[in-house]
Design a protein around this motif. Structure first.
Motif, PDB file in Angstrom:
ATOM      1  N   HIS A   3       0.853  -1.193   0.000  1.00  0.00           N
ATOM      2  CA  HIS A   3       0.000   0.000   0.000  1.00  0.00           C
ATOM      3  C   HIS A   3       0.883   1.235   0.000  1.00  0.00           C
ATOM      4  O   HIS A   3       1.792   1.369   0.824  1.00  0.00           O
ATOM      5  CB  HIS A   3      -0.903  -0.017   1.234  1.00  0.00           C
ATOM      6  N   LYS A   4       0.641   2.145  -0.915  1.00  0.00           N
ATOM      7  CA  LYS A   4       1.429   3.367  -0.997  1.00  0.00           C
ATOM      8  C   LYS A   4       0.801   4.448  -0.135  1.00  0.00           C
ATOM      9  O   LYS A   4      -0.404   4.670  -0.175  1.00  0.00           O
ATOM     10  CB  LYS A   4       1.517   3.847  -2.446  1.00  0.00           C
ATOM     11  N   SER A   5       1.668   5.116   0.652  1.00  0.00           N
ATOM     12  CA  SER A   5       1.196   6.248   1.444  1.00  0.00           C
ATOM     13  C   SER A   5       0.889   7.411   0.504  1.00  0.00           C
ATOM     14  O   SER A   5       1.366   7.445  -0.644  1.00  0.00           O
ATOM     15  CB  SER A   5       2.271   6.663   2.447  1.00  0.00           C
ATOM     16  N   PRO A   6       0.102   8.410   0.980  1.00  0.00           N
ATOM     17  CA  PRO A   6      -0.172   9.590   0.131  1.00  0.00           C
ATOM     18  C   PRO A   6       1.106  10.265  -0.347  1.00  0.00           C
ATOM     19  O   PRO A   6       1.175  10.754  -1.476  1.00  0.00           O
ATOM     20  CB  PRO A   6      -0.989  10.490   1.068  1.00  0.00           C
ATOM     21  N   GLU A   7       2.148  10.298   0.519  1.00  0.00           N
ATOM     22  CA  GLU A   7       3.402  10.938   0.103  1.00  0.00           C
ATOM     23  C   GLU A   7       4.087  10.127  -0.997  1.00  0.00           C
ATOM     24  O   GLU A   7       4.607  10.685  -1.963  1.00  0.00           O
ATOM     25  CB  GLU A   7       4.355  11.109   1.295  1.00  0.00           C
TER      26      GLU A   7
END
Length: 401
Positions: A3-7
Protein backbone atom coordinates in the motif's frame (compact mmCIF):
# COMPACT_ATOMS: atom_id res chain seq x y z
CA UNK A 1 0.46 -5.78 -2.74
CA UNK A 2 2.24 -2.89 -1.03
CA UNK A 3 0.00 0.00 0.00
CA UNK A 4 1.43 3.37 -1.00
CA UNK A 5 1.20 6.25 1.44
CA UNK A 6 -0.17 9.59 0.13
CA UNK A 7 3.40 10.94 0.10
CA UNK A 8 4.66 7.94 -1.91
CA UNK A 9 1.85 8.55 -4.42
CA UNK A 10 3.25 12.05 -5.02
CA UNK A 11 6.83 10.92 -5.53
CA UNK A 12 8.70 11.31 -8.80
CA UNK A 13 12.03 9.68 -9.58
CA UNK A 14 14.23 12.65 -10.48
CA UNK A 15 17.86 13.66 -10.49
CA UNK A 16 18.95 15.47 -7.32
CA UNK A 17 19.86 18.53 -9.39
CA UNK A 18 16.33 18.59 -10.82
CA UNK A 19 14.81 18.43 -7.32
CA UNK A 20 16.85 21.50 -6.39
CA UNK A 21 16.07 23.41 -9.59
CA UNK A 22 12.36 22.62 -9.25
CA UNK A 23 12.42 23.83 -5.64
CA UNK A 24 14.09 27.06 -6.74
CA UNK A 25 11.37 27.52 -9.36
CA UNK A 26 8.63 27.26 -6.74
CA UNK A 27 10.42 29.88 -4.62
CA UNK A 28 10.08 32.41 -7.48
CA UNK A 29 13.50 34.15 -7.51
CA UNK A 30 13.53 37.45 -9.41
CA UNK A 31 17.15 37.05 -10.54
CA UNK A 32 19.27 33.94 -11.20
CA UNK A 33 22.94 34.16 -12.14
CA UNK A 34 24.83 31.21 -13.52
CA UNK A 35 28.34 30.12 -14.39
CA UNK A 36 28.37 26.35 -14.93
CA UNK A 37 30.97 24.23 -13.17
CA UNK A 38 30.90 20.47 -12.55
CA UNK A 39 28.99 19.04 -10.66
CA UNK A 40 26.72 22.08 -10.23
CA UNK A 41 25.96 22.43 -13.95
CA UNK A 42 22.71 20.48 -14.17
CA UNK A 43 20.98 22.75 -11.63
CA UNK A 44 21.50 25.93 -13.65
CA UNK A 45 20.75 24.06 -16.90
CA UNK A 46 17.36 22.98 -15.56
CA UNK A 47 16.67 26.54 -14.38
CA UNK A 48 17.66 27.92 -17.78
CA UNK A 49 15.17 25.54 -19.39
CA UNK A 50 12.40 26.58 -16.99
CA UNK A 51 12.98 30.23 -17.92
CA UNK A 52 13.18 29.47 -21.66
CA UNK A 53 9.92 27.49 -21.49
CA UNK A 54 8.14 30.29 -19.66
CA UNK A 55 7.66 28.18 -16.52
CA UNK A 56 9.77 30.56 -14.43
CA UNK A 57 9.57 34.34 -14.69
CA UNK A 58 13.12 35.22 -13.60
CA UNK A 59 15.91 37.34 -15.01
CA UNK A 60 18.50 34.69 -15.93
CA UNK A 61 22.01 36.12 -16.23
CA UNK A 62 24.85 34.20 -17.89
CA UNK A 63 28.11 35.59 -16.56
CA UNK A 64 31.79 35.09 -17.34
CA UNK A 65 32.94 33.79 -13.96
CA UNK A 66 31.78 32.78 -10.51
CA UNK A 67 33.06 36.09 -9.15
CA UNK A 68 30.64 37.82 -11.53
CA UNK A 69 27.84 35.38 -10.70
CA UNK A 70 27.78 36.38 -7.06
CA UNK A 71 28.58 40.04 -7.78
CA UNK A 72 25.49 40.24 -10.01
CA UNK A 73 23.37 38.86 -7.18
CA UNK A 74 24.81 41.33 -4.69
CA UNK A 75 23.57 44.16 -6.90
CA UNK A 76 20.20 42.52 -7.55
CA UNK A 77 19.61 41.66 -3.90
CA UNK A 78 20.57 45.18 -2.81
CA UNK A 79 17.93 46.44 -5.25
CA UNK A 80 15.33 44.30 -3.48
CA UNK A 81 15.23 41.16 -5.64
CA UNK A 82 14.97 37.56 -4.44
CA UNK A 83 18.11 35.92 -5.88
CA UNK A 84 19.65 32.51 -6.49
CA UNK A 85 22.82 30.90 -7.80
CA UNK A 86 24.70 27.62 -7.48
CA UNK A 87 28.38 26.77 -7.53
CA UNK A 88 31.02 24.38 -6.28
CA UNK A 89 34.70 23.95 -5.41
CA UNK A 90 37.00 26.33 -7.29
CA UNK A 91 33.95 28.38 -8.27
CA UNK A 92 33.11 29.00 -4.63
CA UNK A 93 36.75 29.81 -3.95
CA UNK A 94 36.67 32.38 -6.77
CA UNK A 95 33.66 33.98 -5.07
CA UNK A 96 35.51 34.35 -1.79
CA UNK A 97 35.77 38.16 -1.74
CA UNK A 98 32.11 38.56 -2.70
CA UNK A 99 30.97 36.06 -0.06
CA UNK A 100 32.09 38.57 2.56
CA UNK A 101 30.47 41.45 0.67
CA UNK A 102 27.11 39.66 0.59
CA UNK A 103 27.10 38.82 4.28
CA UNK A 104 28.47 42.21 5.35
CA UNK A 105 25.74 43.94 3.35
CA UNK A 106 23.18 41.59 4.95
CA UNK A 107 21.80 40.36 1.62
CA UNK A 108 19.60 37.21 1.84
CA UNK A 109 21.01 35.51 -1.26
CA UNK A 110 20.42 31.74 -1.44
CA UNK A 111 23.01 29.58 -3.16
CA UNK A 112 23.35 25.83 -3.57
CA UNK A 113 26.87 24.55 -3.00
CA UNK A 114 27.28 21.21 -4.75
CA UNK A 115 30.17 20.11 -2.59
CA UNK A 116 33.37 19.14 -4.39
CA UNK A 117 37.02 18.88 -3.47
CA UNK A 118 39.49 21.71 -4.02
CA UNK A 119 42.66 21.43 -6.10
CA UNK A 120 45.55 20.80 -6.37
CA UNK A 121 45.54 18.00 -7.41
CA UNK A 122 42.49 18.56 -9.61
CA UNK A 123 39.60 16.39 -8.48
CA UNK A 124 35.94 16.78 -9.40
CA UNK A 125 34.51 14.41 -6.79
CA UNK A 126 32.83 15.08 -3.51
CA UNK A 127 34.06 16.22 -0.15
CA UNK A 128 33.19 19.24 2.02
CA UNK A 129 36.43 21.19 1.73
CA UNK A 130 34.93 23.95 -0.44
CA UNK A 131 32.09 25.11 1.79
CA UNK A 132 33.99 24.40 5.00
CA UNK A 133 36.72 26.72 3.73
CA UNK A 134 34.07 29.46 3.55
CA UNK A 135 32.76 28.84 7.05
CA UNK A 136 33.91 32.24 8.38
CA UNK A 137 32.40 34.32 5.57
CA UNK A 138 29.20 35.03 7.49
CA UNK A 139 26.87 32.77 5.48
CA UNK A 140 24.39 30.39 7.04
CA UNK A 141 25.38 26.85 6.02
CA UNK A 142 22.86 23.98 5.87
CA UNK A 143 24.04 20.45 4.94
CA UNK A 144 21.55 17.97 3.49
CA UNK A 145 21.29 14.21 3.57
CA UNK A 146 19.44 13.37 0.36
CA UNK A 147 17.77 14.86 -2.72
CA UNK A 148 14.47 15.34 -0.90
CA UNK A 149 16.14 17.42 1.77
CA UNK A 150 18.19 19.30 -0.85
CA UNK A 151 14.99 20.56 -2.46
CA UNK A 152 13.09 21.16 0.78
CA UNK A 153 16.02 23.09 2.27
CA UNK A 154 15.89 25.66 -0.54
CA UNK A 155 12.49 26.94 0.57
CA UNK A 156 13.56 26.85 4.22
CA UNK A 157 16.75 28.73 3.35
CA UNK A 158 14.79 31.62 1.81
CA UNK A 159 12.41 31.66 4.77
CA UNK A 160 15.29 32.04 7.22
CA UNK A 161 17.57 34.28 5.15
CA UNK A 162 14.84 36.83 4.36
CA UNK A 163 13.56 37.10 7.92
CA UNK A 164 14.17 40.67 9.05
CA UNK A 165 15.80 39.48 12.27
CA UNK A 166 18.37 37.55 10.20
CA UNK A 167 19.04 38.96 6.71
CA UNK A 168 22.04 36.77 5.98
CA UNK A 169 22.98 34.88 2.80
CA UNK A 170 22.54 31.13 3.00
CA UNK A 171 24.29 28.15 1.45
CA UNK A 172 22.45 24.86 1.02
CA UNK A 173 25.26 22.31 0.75
CA UNK A 174 24.62 19.03 -1.10
CA UNK A 175 27.19 16.34 -1.94
CA UNK A 176 28.38 16.52 -5.54
CA UNK A 177 27.46 13.56 -7.78
CA UNK A 178 26.32 11.47 -4.78
CA UNK A 179 23.21 13.66 -4.56
CA UNK A 180 23.37 15.99 -7.55
CA UNK A 181 23.63 13.33 -10.27
CA UNK A 182 21.73 10.38 -8.82
CA UNK A 183 18.02 9.68 -9.24
CA UNK A 184 15.85 9.23 -6.17
CA UNK A 185 12.13 9.20 -5.39
CA UNK A 186 11.35 12.79 -4.40
CA UNK A 187 8.17 14.69 -3.58
CA UNK A 188 8.75 17.86 -5.56
CA UNK A 189 7.78 21.12 -3.90
CA UNK A 190 4.25 22.10 -4.86
CA UNK A 191 3.72 25.68 -6.10
CA UNK A 192 0.64 26.25 -3.94
CA UNK A 193 2.21 24.99 -0.71
CA UNK A 194 5.39 26.96 -1.34
CA UNK A 195 3.35 30.13 -1.79
CA UNK A 196 1.74 29.40 1.57
CA UNK A 197 5.14 28.65 3.19
CA UNK A 198 7.26 31.38 1.61
CA UNK A 199 5.76 34.87 1.31
CA UNK A 200 7.03 37.35 -1.30
CA UNK A 201 10.34 38.93 -0.33
CA UNK A 202 9.88 42.30 1.38
CA UNK A 203 13.34 43.87 1.76
CA UNK A 204 13.89 45.92 4.90
CA UNK A 205 16.34 48.13 3.03
CA UNK A 206 16.95 48.43 -0.71
CA UNK A 207 18.49 50.69 -3.32
CA UNK A 208 15.78 53.17 -4.26
CA UNK A 209 16.28 56.51 -6.07
CA UNK A 210 13.32 57.90 -4.13
CA UNK A 211 15.00 57.03 -0.83
CA UNK A 212 18.78 56.96 -1.48
CA UNK A 213 20.91 54.66 0.68
CA UNK A 214 24.46 53.32 0.51
CA UNK A 215 25.46 49.67 0.96
CA UNK A 216 28.92 48.31 1.74
CA UNK A 217 30.59 51.67 2.18
CA UNK A 218 33.98 52.43 3.76
CA UNK A 219 34.02 52.00 7.52
CA UNK A 220 36.86 52.97 9.83
CA UNK A 221 37.94 51.36 13.10
CA UNK A 222 35.41 53.39 15.09
CA UNK A 223 32.47 51.29 13.80
CA UNK A 224 33.86 48.24 11.93
CA UNK A 225 33.73 46.01 15.02
CA UNK A 226 30.08 46.94 15.54
CA UNK A 227 29.20 45.76 12.04
CA UNK A 228 30.91 42.42 12.63
CA UNK A 229 29.13 42.10 15.97
CA UNK A 230 25.78 42.76 14.31
CA UNK A 231 26.50 39.88 11.90
CA UNK A 232 27.13 37.70 14.96
CA UNK A 233 23.79 38.78 16.43
CA UNK A 234 22.10 37.94 13.12
CA UNK A 235 23.63 34.45 13.24
CA UNK A 236 22.31 34.08 16.79
CA UNK A 237 18.88 35.07 15.52
CA UNK A 238 19.12 32.55 12.67
CA UNK A 239 19.31 29.56 15.02
CA UNK A 240 15.70 29.75 16.28
CA UNK A 241 14.52 30.80 12.82
CA UNK A 242 15.96 27.60 11.31
CA UNK A 243 13.93 25.67 13.88
CA UNK A 244 10.80 27.71 13.13
CA UNK A 245 11.25 27.17 9.40
CA UNK A 246 11.56 23.40 9.85
CA UNK A 247 8.47 23.27 12.08
CA UNK A 248 6.38 25.39 9.69
CA UNK A 249 7.61 23.35 6.73
CA UNK A 250 6.50 20.15 8.46
CA UNK A 251 3.09 21.65 9.20
CA UNK A 252 2.51 22.61 5.56
CA UNK A 253 4.35 19.84 3.66
CA UNK A 254 4.32 17.05 6.26
CA UNK A 255 8.06 16.30 6.02
CA UNK A 256 10.86 16.58 8.57
CA UNK A 257 14.61 16.20 8.20
CA UNK A 258 15.57 17.95 11.44
CA UNK A 259 16.15 21.61 12.21
CA UNK A 260 19.67 22.56 13.31
CA UNK A 261 20.46 18.94 14.16
CA UNK A 262 18.59 15.66 13.73
CA UNK A 263 18.88 12.66 16.02
CA UNK A 264 18.76 8.95 15.16
CA UNK A 265 18.91 6.67 18.23
CA UNK A 266 20.96 9.42 19.82
CA UNK A 267 20.50 7.95 23.32
CA UNK A 268 23.13 5.31 22.44
CA UNK A 269 26.51 4.71 24.13
CA UNK A 270 28.43 5.26 20.86
CA UNK A 271 27.32 8.48 19.16
CA UNK A 272 28.43 9.16 15.58
CA UNK A 273 28.27 12.75 14.32
CA UNK A 274 28.32 13.64 10.61
CA UNK A 275 26.97 15.94 7.90
CA UNK A 276 25.73 15.34 4.35
CA UNK A 277 24.99 12.22 2.35
CA UNK A 278 27.14 9.87 4.46
CA UNK A 279 24.33 10.12 7.01
CA UNK A 280 22.28 7.69 4.89
CA UNK A 281 25.02 5.05 4.96
CA UNK A 282 25.50 5.58 8.68
CA UNK A 283 21.79 5.05 9.38
CA UNK A 284 21.83 1.75 7.46
CA UNK A 285 24.86 0.55 9.44
CA UNK A 286 23.30 1.68 12.71
CA UNK A 287 20.17 -0.36 11.92
CA UNK A 288 22.33 -3.46 11.33
CA UNK A 289 24.48 -2.93 14.40
CA UNK A 290 21.56 -2.31 16.71
CA UNK A 291 20.05 -5.63 15.59
CA UNK A 292 23.40 -7.14 16.65
CA UNK A 293 23.07 -5.53 20.08
CA UNK A 294 25.46 -2.59 19.57
CA UNK A 295 24.33 0.61 21.27
CA UNK A 296 25.11 3.11 18.53
CA UNK A 297 23.30 6.23 17.32
CA UNK A 298 23.73 9.30 15.16
CA UNK A 299 23.61 13.06 15.49
CA UNK A 300 23.22 14.67 12.07
CA UNK A 301 24.41 18.26 12.00
CA UNK A 302 22.24 20.23 9.52
CA UNK A 303 23.38 23.74 10.46
CA UNK A 304 27.14 24.19 10.53
CA UNK A 305 26.66 27.99 10.61
CA UNK A 306 25.21 29.08 12.95
CA UNK A 307 26.86 26.27 14.91
CA UNK A 308 24.29 24.67 17.26
CA UNK A 309 26.51 24.35 20.34
CA UNK A 310 23.75 23.95 22.89
CA UNK A 311 21.87 21.28 20.92
CA UNK A 312 25.10 19.33 20.38
CA UNK A 313 26.07 19.59 24.04
CA UNK A 314 22.64 18.32 25.04
CA UNK A 315 22.88 15.32 22.71
CA UNK A 316 26.48 14.44 23.56
CA UNK A 317 26.09 14.42 27.33
CA UNK A 318 24.18 11.12 27.14
CA UNK A 319 26.91 9.31 25.18
CA UNK A 320 29.89 7.31 26.48
CA UNK A 321 32.01 8.03 23.40
CA UNK A 322 31.60 10.36 20.42
CA UNK A 323 33.04 9.72 16.95
CA UNK A 324 32.98 12.63 14.49
CA UNK A 325 33.21 11.94 10.75
CA UNK A 326 34.58 14.75 8.58
CA UNK A 327 34.81 14.93 4.77
CA UNK A 328 37.29 17.78 5.07
CA UNK A 329 40.57 18.49 6.83
CA UNK A 330 42.15 21.59 8.33
CA UNK A 331 45.72 21.04 7.16
CA UNK A 332 48.12 21.62 10.02
CA UNK A 333 45.78 20.29 12.70
CA UNK A 334 45.19 16.72 11.38
CA UNK A 335 41.55 17.37 12.21
CA UNK A 336 38.30 17.91 10.39
CA UNK A 337 36.44 21.15 11.06
CA UNK A 338 33.36 19.53 12.60
CA UNK A 339 35.55 17.54 15.01
CA UNK A 340 37.43 20.68 16.12
CA UNK A 341 34.22 22.62 16.64
CA UNK A 342 32.55 19.88 18.66
CA UNK A 343 35.55 19.62 20.97
CA UNK A 344 35.50 23.40 21.39
CA UNK A 345 31.77 23.32 22.15
CA UNK A 346 32.42 20.91 25.04
CA UNK A 347 35.35 22.80 26.54
CA UNK A 348 34.39 24.70 29.72
CA UNK A 349 31.36 22.44 30.19
CA UNK A 350 30.91 19.61 32.70
CA UNK A 351 30.62 17.05 29.86
CA UNK A 352 33.81 15.00 29.65
CA UNK A 353 32.87 12.33 27.13
CA UNK A 354 35.83 11.19 24.97
CA UNK A 355 35.61 12.60 21.42
CA UNK A 356 37.57 11.14 18.49
CA UNK A 357 37.67 12.30 14.89
CA UNK A 358 37.89 10.53 11.55
CA UNK A 359 38.84 12.13 8.22
CA UNK A 360 37.40 10.17 5.31
CA UNK A 361 35.77 10.41 1.92
CA UNK A 362 38.22 13.05 0.63
CA UNK A 363 38.16 13.67 -3.12
CA UNK A 364 35.28 11.25 -3.58
CA UNK A 365 36.89 8.27 -1.81
CA UNK A 366 34.10 5.77 -1.23
CA UNK A 367 32.78 5.31 2.32
CA UNK A 368 31.47 1.73 2.44
CA UNK A 369 29.47 0.33 5.32
CA UNK A 370 32.55 -1.61 6.46
CA UNK A 371 34.34 1.69 7.22
CA UNK A 372 31.47 2.85 9.40
CA UNK A 373 31.56 -0.47 11.24
CA UNK A 374 35.33 -0.03 11.65
CA UNK A 375 34.81 3.42 13.19
CA UNK A 376 32.14 2.12 15.58
CA UNK A 377 34.45 -0.72 16.67
CA UNK A 378 37.29 1.76 17.17
CA UNK A 379 35.02 4.03 19.21
CA UNK A 380 34.01 1.08 21.40
CA UNK A 381 37.71 0.48 22.13
CA UNK A 382 38.05 4.15 23.10
CA UNK A 383 35.16 3.67 25.51
CA UNK A 384 37.06 0.83 27.22
CA UNK A 385 40.72 1.86 26.84
CA UNK A 386 40.64 5.64 26.45
CA UNK A 387 41.89 7.73 23.54
CA UNK A 388 45.05 6.39 21.85
CA UNK A 389 44.79 8.62 18.77
CA UNK A 390 42.57 11.67 18.78
CA UNK A 391 42.09 12.12 15.02
CA UNK A 392 42.61 9.51 12.30
CA UNK A 393 42.81 9.55 8.51
CA UNK A 394 40.76 6.59 7.26
CA UNK A 395 41.94 4.45 4.33
CA UNK A 396 45.38 6.01 3.79
CA UNK A 397 47.40 3.87 1.36
CA UNK A 398 50.83 4.04 2.98
CA UNK A 399 52.48 2.37 -0.04
CA UNK A 400 51.46 5.32 -2.23
CA UNK A 401 53.18 7.89 0.00
Amino acid sequence: MMHKSPEMERMSVVEGSYAVAHAVKTCRPDVISAYPITPQTHIVEYLSQFVADGELNSEYINVESEFSALSALVGASAAGARTYSATTSQGLALMNEVLFNASGMRLPIVMTIVNRSLSAPINIWNDHQDSISARDAGWIQLYVEDAQEAGDAIAQAYWVAENHDVLLPTMVCMDGFILSHTYEPVVLLEEEKTREFLPPYEPLHKLDPANPKAFGMFMGPEMYTEFRYMQELAMDAALPKIKEAAALFKKIYGRWRGDVVDEYHADADVLLIAMGSVVGTIKDVIDELREEGVSVGLLKVRAFRPFPKQEIREAIKRAKVVAVLDKDVSIGTREGALFSEIKAALYNTPTRVPVVGYILGLGGRDIPAARIRQIVADAERVMEEGIKQESTYIDVNEEAI
